[in-house]
Design a protein around this motif. Structure first.
Motif, PDB file in Angstrom:
ATOM      1  N   TYR A  23     -18.308 -45.722  67.454  1.00  0.00           N
ATOM      2  CA  TYR A  23     -18.512 -45.796  66.000  1.00  0.00           C
ATOM      3  C   TYR A  23     -17.871 -44.628  65.250  1.00  0.00           C
ATOM      4  O   TYR A  23     -17.492 -44.779  64.094  1.00  0.00           O
ATOM      5  CB  TYR A  23     -20.003 -45.741  65.658  1.00  0.00           C
ATOM      6  CG  TYR A  23     -20.855 -46.885  66.119  1.00  0.00           C
ATOM      7  CD1 TYR A  23     -20.307 -48.083  66.586  1.00  0.00           C
ATOM      8  CD2 TYR A  23     -22.248 -46.793  66.075  1.00  0.00           C
ATOM      9  CE1 TYR A  23     -21.117 -49.124  67.001  1.00  0.00           C
ATOM     10  CE2 TYR A  23     -23.063 -47.836  66.473  1.00  0.00           C
ATOM     11  CZ  TYR A  23     -22.503 -48.999  66.945  1.00  0.00           C
ATOM     12  OH  TYR A  23     -23.312 -50.020  67.342  1.00  0.00           O
ATOM     13  N   GLU A  24     -17.873 -43.444  65.885  1.00  0.00           N
ATOM     14  CA  GLU A  24     -17.557 -42.234  65.116  1.00  0.00           C
ATOM     15  C   GLU A  24     -16.357 -41.488  65.679  1.00  0.00           C
ATOM     16  O   GLU A  24     -16.421 -40.959  66.789  1.00  0.00           O
ATOM     17  CB  GLU A  24     -18.752 -41.259  65.144  1.00  0.00           C
ATOM     18  CG  GLU A  24     -19.971 -41.793  64.481  1.00  0.00           C
ATOM     19  CD  GLU A  24     -21.137 -40.810  64.566  1.00  0.00           C
ATOM     20  OE1 GLU A  24     -20.906 -39.583  64.705  1.00  0.00           O
ATOM     21  OE2 GLU A  24     -22.285 -41.283  64.496  1.00  0.00           O
ATOM     22  N   LEU A  25     -15.291 -41.424  64.908  1.00  0.00           N
ATOM     23  CA  LEU A  25     -14.193 -40.521  65.261  1.00  0.00           C
ATOM     24  C   LEU A  25     -14.623 -39.132  64.806  1.00  0.00           C
ATOM     25  O   LEU A  25     -15.100 -38.959  63.676  1.00  0.00           O
ATOM     26  CB  LEU A  25     -12.915 -40.957  64.555  1.00  0.00           C
ATOM     27  CG  LEU A  25     -12.405 -42.348  64.945  1.00  0.00           C
ATOM     28  CD1 LEU A  25     -11.153 -42.707  64.161  1.00  0.00           C
ATOM     29  CD2 LEU A  25     -12.123 -42.414  66.451  1.00  0.00           C
ATOM     30  N   ASP A  26     -14.491 -38.139  65.660  1.00  0.00           N
ATOM     31  CA  ASP A  26     -15.029 -36.823  65.298  1.00  0.00           C
ATOM     32  C   ASP A  26     -14.142 -36.104  64.269  1.00  0.00           C
ATOM     33  O   ASP A  26     -13.055 -36.577  63.915  1.00  0.00           O
ATOM     34  CB  ASP A  26     -15.296 -35.965  66.551  1.00  0.00           C
ATOM     35  CG  ASP A  26     -14.023 -35.533  67.258  1.00  0.00           C
ATOM     36  OD1 ASP A  26     -12.927 -35.694  66.691  1.00  0.00           O
ATOM     37  OD2 ASP A  26     -14.125 -35.022  68.386  1.00  0.00           O
ATOM     38  N   ASP A  27     -14.659 -34.970  63.765  1.00  0.00           N
ATOM     39  CA  ASP A  27     -13.965 -34.240  62.689  1.00  0.00           C
ATOM     40  C   ASP A  27     -12.568 -33.810  63.131  1.00  0.00           C
ATOM     41  O   ASP A  27     -11.648 -33.756  62.323  1.00  0.00           O
ATOM     42  CB  ASP A  27     -14.759 -32.994  62.289  1.00  0.00           C
ATOM     43  CG  ASP A  27     -16.029 -33.369  61.542  1.00  0.00           C
ATOM     44  OD1 ASP A  27     -16.129 -34.537  61.104  1.00  0.00           O
ATOM     45  OD2 ASP A  27     -16.921 -32.502  61.421  1.00  0.00           O
ATOM     46  N   ASN A  28     -12.423 -33.505  64.408  1.00  0.00           N
ATOM     47  CA  ASN A  28     -11.132 -33.017  64.893  1.00  0.00           C
ATOM     48  C   ASN A  28     -10.028 -34.060  64.669  1.00  0.00           C
ATOM     49  O   ASN A  28      -8.959 -33.747  64.124  1.00  0.00           O
ATOM     50  CB  ASN A  28     -11.270 -32.657  66.382  1.00  0.00           C
ATOM     51  CG  ASN A  28      -9.985 -32.116  66.985  1.00  0.00           C
ATOM     52  OD1 ASN A  28      -9.398 -32.730  67.849  1.00  0.00           O
ATOM     53  ND2 ASN A  28      -9.534 -30.954  66.542  1.00  0.00           N
ATOM     54  N   ILE A  29     -10.276 -35.310  65.019  1.00  0.00           N
ATOM     55  CA  ILE A  29      -9.237 -36.340  64.835  1.00  0.00           C
ATOM     56  C   ILE A  29      -9.136 -36.725  63.355  1.00  0.00           C
ATOM     57  O   ILE A  29      -8.022 -36.909  62.829  1.00  0.00           O
ATOM     58  CB  ILE A  29      -9.480 -37.576  65.761  1.00  0.00           C
ATOM     59  CG1 ILE A  29      -8.461 -38.688  65.510  1.00  0.00           C
ATOM     60  CG2 ILE A  29     -10.851 -38.174  65.611  1.00  0.00           C
ATOM     61  CD1 ILE A  29      -7.106 -38.420  66.047  1.00  0.00           C
ATOM     62  N   MET A  30     -10.277 -36.803  62.668  1.00  0.00           N
ATOM     63  CA  MET A  30     -10.211 -37.194  61.249  1.00  0.00           C
ATOM     64  C   MET A  30      -9.469 -36.124  60.438  1.00  0.00           C
ATOM     65  O   MET A  30      -8.638 -36.448  59.582  1.00  0.00           O
ATOM     66  CB  MET A  30     -11.622 -37.420  60.692  1.00  0.00           C
ATOM     67  CG  MET A  30     -12.316 -38.662  61.241  1.00  0.00           C
ATOM     68  SD  MET A  30     -11.444 -40.211  60.871  1.00  0.00           S
ATOM     69  CE  MET A  30     -11.803 -40.429  59.136  1.00  0.00           C
ATOM     70  N   ASP A  31      -9.757 -34.850  60.698  1.00  0.00           N
ATOM     71  CA  ASP A  31      -9.056 -33.774  59.972  1.00  0.00           C
ATOM     72  C   ASP A  31      -7.566 -33.794  60.301  1.00  0.00           C
ATOM     73  O   ASP A  31      -6.721 -33.538  59.440  1.00  0.00           O
ATOM     74  CB  ASP A  31      -9.650 -32.399  60.339  1.00  0.00           C
ATOM     75  CG  ASP A  31     -11.042 -32.215  59.744  1.00  0.00           C
ATOM     76  OD1 ASP A  31     -11.421 -33.028  58.868  1.00  0.00           O
ATOM     77  OD2 ASP A  31     -11.752 -31.290  60.174  1.00  0.00           O
ATOM     78  N   SER A  32      -7.257 -34.098  61.558  1.00  0.00           N
ATOM     79  CA  SER A  32      -5.860 -34.125  61.962  1.00  0.00           C
ATOM     80  C   SER A  32      -5.125 -35.280  61.267  1.00  0.00           C
ATOM     81  O   SER A  32      -3.969 -35.127  60.828  1.00  0.00           O
ATOM     82  CB  SER A  32      -5.803 -34.258  63.484  1.00  0.00           C
ATOM     83  OG  SER A  32      -4.493 -34.286  63.903  1.00  0.00           O
ATOM     84  N   LEU A  33      -5.774 -36.429  61.141  1.00  0.00           N
ATOM     85  CA  LEU A  33      -5.157 -37.559  60.421  1.00  0.00           C
ATOM     86  C   LEU A  33      -4.944 -37.183  58.944  1.00  0.00           C
ATOM     87  O   LEU A  33      -3.881 -37.454  58.378  1.00  0.00           O
ATOM     88  CB  LEU A  33      -6.044 -38.808  60.524  1.00  0.00           C
ATOM     89  CG  LEU A  33      -6.031 -39.535  61.876  1.00  0.00           C
ATOM     90  CD1 LEU A  33      -7.125 -40.598  61.935  1.00  0.00           C
ATOM     91  CD2 LEU A  33      -4.666 -40.181  62.145  1.00  0.00           C
ATOM     92  N   ARG A  34      -5.959 -36.535  58.348  1.00  0.00           N
ATOM     93  CA  ARG A  34      -5.820 -36.150  56.930  1.00  0.00           C
ATOM     94  C   ARG A  34      -4.658 -35.171  56.766  1.00  0.00           C
ATOM     95  O   ARG A  34      -3.841 -35.298  55.840  1.00  0.00           O
ATOM     96  CB  ARG A  34      -7.127 -35.522  56.420  1.00  0.00           C
ATOM     97  CG  ARG A  34      -8.248 -36.547  56.265  1.00  0.00           C
ATOM     98  CD  ARG A  34      -9.507 -35.944  55.659  1.00  0.00           C
ATOM     99  NE  ARG A  34     -10.602 -36.889  55.793  1.00  0.00           N
ATOM    100  CZ  ARG A  34     -11.610 -36.776  56.658  1.00  0.00           C
ATOM    101  NH1 ARG A  34     -11.706 -35.725  57.457  1.00  0.00           N
ATOM    102  NH2 ARG A  34     -12.548 -37.706  56.726  1.00  0.00           N
ATOM    103  N   ALA A  35      -4.569 -34.201  57.679  1.00  0.00           N
ATOM    104  CA  ALA A  35      -3.488 -33.202  57.589  1.00  0.00           C
ATOM    105  C   ALA A  35      -2.125 -33.858  57.795  1.00  0.00           C
ATOM    106  O   ALA A  35      -1.111 -33.423  57.220  1.00  0.00           O
ATOM    107  CB  ALA A  35      -3.717 -32.099  58.626  1.00  0.00           C
ATOM    108  N   SER A  36      -2.088 -34.928  58.587  1.00  0.00           N
ATOM    109  CA  SER A  36      -0.791 -35.555  58.883  1.00  0.00           C
ATOM    110  C   SER A  36      -0.204 -36.259  57.653  1.00  0.00           C
ATOM    111  O   SER A  36       1.001 -36.505  57.595  1.00  0.00           O
ATOM    112  CB  SER A  36      -0.919 -36.532  60.054  1.00  0.00           C
ATOM    113  OG  SER A  36      -1.585 -37.705  59.655  1.00  0.00           O
ATOM    114  N   LEU A  37      -1.066 -36.573  56.683  1.00  0.00           N
ATOM    115  CA  LEU A  37      -0.567 -37.194  55.430  1.00  0.00           C
ATOM    116  C   LEU A  37       0.474 -36.306  54.751  1.00  0.00           C
ATOM    117  O   LEU A  37       1.442 -36.785  54.180  1.00  0.00           O
ATOM    118  CB  LEU A  37      -1.726 -37.413  54.457  1.00  0.00           C
ATOM    119  CG  LEU A  37      -2.464 -38.743  54.529  1.00  0.00           C
ATOM    120  CD1 LEU A  37      -3.641 -38.728  53.570  1.00  0.00           C
ATOM    121  CD2 LEU A  37      -1.525 -39.905  54.228  1.00  0.00           C
ATOM    122  N   GLU A  38       0.245 -34.994  54.838  1.00  0.00           N
ATOM    123  CA  GLU A  38       1.157 -34.030  54.211  1.00  0.00           C
ATOM    124  C   GLU A  38       2.525 -34.038  54.895  1.00  0.00           C
ATOM    125  O   GLU A  38       3.538 -33.756  54.269  1.00  0.00           O
ATOM    126  CB  GLU A  38       0.588 -32.599  54.328  1.00  0.00           C
ATOM    127  CG  GLU A  38      -0.803 -32.420  53.772  1.00  0.00           C
ATOM    128  CD  GLU A  38      -0.798 -32.551  52.262  1.00  0.00           C
ATOM    129  OE1 GLU A  38       0.105 -31.976  51.636  1.00  0.00           O
ATOM    130  OE2 GLU A  38      -1.690 -33.244  51.732  1.00  0.00           O
TER     131      GLU A  38
END
Ligand code: SF4
Length: 281
Positions: A23-38
């Motif tokens: 159910y839950e992708l942890d903060d490490n992968i979610m933050d990495s996906l958000r950073a990859s937008l840049e």
């Protein structure tokens, strides 16, 4: 007096880890996906990453699987050598926990009992179970549902020692290029170097459990990780293979001593649905 645990204690814990991981992708992968937008230059690539972020947030908020493929259930246990067990065999307890988690949460059952007759086991067992003996009297349990798309594209080769670091990098890059969008990028690339055929593949998988952004402690391998990450992200595969800069979020290398005649190398991929959950008893 050793610490004693009954293996039945593991069953509800593993069942909850299965649900949490799916159910839950942890903060490490979610933050990495958000950073990859840049970093992503392609409009399609950016749209795709935004969808992946929305999907991860929605799955967590609603308590549903973040991908339909809830995978082979890989269970990794680090068992303190001062810990003793009683009750049913450890492997049976692990499978009971996996069965309970997949059944209670109505997660997709993807395991077939025999690779050639293809009959589904109906409860996603058996797990692929790895255990390592470590110091102490605690046990750490990691549940890692591993989707078919990324797992299918892994590869192993035994290079000649003269191939050296350049041969290893070439093998990794060719494996990534061949995989294209089938690993559901942006992905994490786990690389095992050394050991034997089996151990090399195991450390490539274990490398996927390292947090994104954490480098190998040995500067030589840390530099190789960065070089490979840059080269992979120049291949143009992009998010979900739609084209773009962000093909890999990270490259993690693990190494092990090996025989004088061998240079084993393994690549194991983890898709953006980078799922794992851990508990320590
Ligand atoms: S590779 Fe990953 S994201 Fe793609 S379908 Fe499989 S589990 Fe889902």
């Amino acid at each position: 007096m050793p610490r004693i645990l009954d293996t039945s204690e593991l069953i509800p814990i593993i069942a909850e880890l299965v649900k949490k991981a799916c159910y839950e992708l942890d903060d490490n992968i979610m933050d990495s996906l958000r950073a990859s937008l840049e970093k992503e230059e392609s409009p399609y690539g950016r749209d795709t990453i935004r969808l992946l972020i929305d999907n991860g947030e929605y799955a967590k908020a609603e308590g549903i699987a973040c991908c339909h493929d809830t995978g082979t259930c890989v269970v990794v246990m680090e068992i303190g050598q001062e810990l003793s067990w009683r009750g049913a065999p450890l492997r049976d307890a692990v499978n009971q926990g996996v069965r309970k988690g997949y059944e209670e949460a109505y997660l997709r059952k993807s395991m077939v009992a025999d690779p050639l007759d293809r009959v589904n086991t109906g409860d996603n067992t058996p797990a692929v179970f790895h255990s390592e003996i470590v110091a102490g009297d605690r046990v750490s349990i990691t549940v890692m549902p591993k989707g078919g798309g990324s797992e299918n594209m892994g590869a192993f080769s035994t290079l000649v020692p003269a191939a050296g670091a350049e041969g290893v990098k070439d093998f990794v890059l060719k494996t990534v290029e061949y995989a294209g969008g089938k690993t559901c990028p942006p992905m994490i690339v786990g690389v095992g170097i050394g050991g034997t055929m089996d151990y090399c593949s195991w450390i490539a998988k274990k490398a996927l459990l390292r947090p994104i952004g954490e480098r190998n402690p040995k500067p030589f391998y840390a530099a190789m990780e960065e070089e490979l990450l840059e080269k992979i992200n120049r291949l143009g595969i992009g998010p979900l293979g739609m084209g773009g800069r962000v093909t890999a979020l990270d490259v993690h290398i693990e190494y092990y001593p090996c025989h004088i005649t061998s240079l084993p190398v393994a690549v194991n991929f983890q898709c953006h649905s980078n799922r794992h959950a851990r508990a320590v008893l």
